[in-house]
Motif scaffolding. Structure first.
Motif, short mmCIF file in Angstrom:
data_model
loop_
_atom_site.label_atom_id
_atom_site.label_comp_id
_atom_site.label_asym_id
_atom_site.label_seq_id
_atom_site.Cartn_x
_atom_site.Cartn_y
_atom_site.Cartn_z
N VAL A 110 0.83 -1.21 0.00
CA VAL A 110 0.00 0.00 0.00
C VAL A 110 0.87 1.26 0.00
N ILE A 112 1.07 4.78 1.39
CA ILE A 112 0.42 5.45 2.52
C ILE A 112 0.16 6.95 2.28
N ILE A 115 -3.49 7.61 1.73
CA ILE A 115 -4.24 7.24 2.95
C ILE A 115 -4.16 8.40 3.95
N GLN A 118 -6.30 11.29 2.81
CA GLN A 118 -7.73 11.02 3.01
C GLN A 118 -8.12 11.21 4.49
N VAL A 119 -7.24 10.75 5.37
CA VAL A 119 -7.52 10.89 6.81
C VAL A 119 -7.59 12.37 7.19
N ARG A 149 -4.88 -1.48 4.38
CA ARG A 149 -5.36 -0.13 4.16
C ARG A 149 -6.29 0.36 5.28
N GLU A 150 -7.29 -0.48 5.60
CA GLU A 150 -8.29 -0.09 6.61
C GLU A 150 -7.64 0.16 7.97
N MET A 153 -5.69 3.36 7.95
CA MET A 153 -6.61 4.51 8.04
C MET A 153 -6.94 4.75 9.51
#
Ligand code: ADP
Length: 269
Positions: A110, A112, A115, A118-119, A149-150, A153
């Motif tokens: 992934v 990051i 990510i 997005q956060v 990923r989850e 996050m």
């Protein structure tokens, strides 16, 4: 444990002999104590909003029955208590999910960078509410790690949310990503979340990632905290073969750094 066992004798019969086995029960007892502690804490945390809810239900059925203003106010409080319970249950479920799968390493490649973006975007409303300026310093190129990923996050959400909640209102928060080499010579990606709030006293630092540990329970509750966030963060970082560093100077703020082993970019692996 003493177990009588039949032992064959030289003349063909059997004789009784005592077999003694010794078990060091200390680690087992510690796990049991931790589990009991956890259940007691979780029950207490759930009971508090539940007690408030049933208290308000009684009031709404009794003295506040014909008072629309009081009814409105109490319903608002009940709503926030119910939200708090839901959040606690969500955090407990996430924690047990991560703990149960501790033996399986998340290993999807992934990037990051998106990510983290997005956060930060998702927490814009909270930043606005707290009037905090969030400065993001991320590389233009992808930053690859082996992960989930989850879970990642969730990890970054907890760190940035804490910086916004416990950092100074009206202040700023810096979120950055750097590549570095660990003291063991491993290439790492480090995500730093820094705030400039009141900071954390040194005696609390080693206990922050314990389940339900809070520096100021009243303050944490007021911020909708459950005391489970950093415990979840630590588990997720560990599952990703990483490290969590917490540094703080009172009145100057706190920096939480999640370090992950760098993965090879997809084209090279
Ligand atoms: P909570 O749900 O209470 O936020 P956490 O496990 O995320 O639980 O954090 C534990 C405690 O650590 C918080 O209650 C707070 O007292 C303290 N804390 C976490 N982040 C910060 C920070 N950036 N600055 C000051 N204190 C913090």
């Amino acid at each position: 444990v003493i177990i009588p066992v039949p032992v064959p004798t030289m003349f063909g019969g059997t004789d009784k002999c005592m077999l003694m086995t010794f078990h060091d029960q200390t680690p087992l007892r510690r796990v049991e104590e931790m589990r009991a502690d956890f259940v007691a804490n979780a029950s207490h945390e759930l009971r508090t909003p539940l007690a408030a809810l049933s208290g308000f239900i009684d009031t709404l059925q009794g003295p506040a029955r014909d008072d629309p203003k009081a009814r409105e106010r109490f319903l608002g409080i009940m709503h926030s208590q119910a939200t708090r319970m839901a959040r606690l249950i969500d955090d407990l479920l996430s924690l047990s999910r991560v703990e149960l799968s501790a033996h399986v390493r998340p290993d999807t490649l992934v990037d990051i960078v998106p990510i983290i973006r997005q956060v930060v975007d998702g927490l814009e409303p909270l930043a606005g509410e707290r009037q905090v300026e969030v400065n993001v310093d991320l590389p233009e190129t992808p930053a690859w790690i082996a992960g989930d990923r989850e879970e990642l996050m969730r990890l970054f959400e907890n760190l940035v949310e804490n910086a916004l909640k416990y950092g100074a209102a009206g202040g700023k928060v810096n979120v950055s990503l750097v590549a570095a080499t660990s003291s063991e010579g491993q290439l790492e990606l480090r995500v730093l979340v820094r705030d400039f709030g009141p900071g954390i006293a040194p005696e609390h630092l080693p206990r922050l990632t314990e389940r339900f540990y809070r520096v100021d329970v009243g303050d944490s509750r007021a911020q909708g905290g459950t005391g489970l966030g950093l415990s979840l963060v630590k588990h997720i970082v560990n599952r990703h073969r990483g490290r969590l560093l917490i540094e703080s100077v009172l009145k100057q703020g706190a920096t939480f750094t999640a370090c992950f082993p760098q993965a090879r970019p997809p084209s090279l692996s």
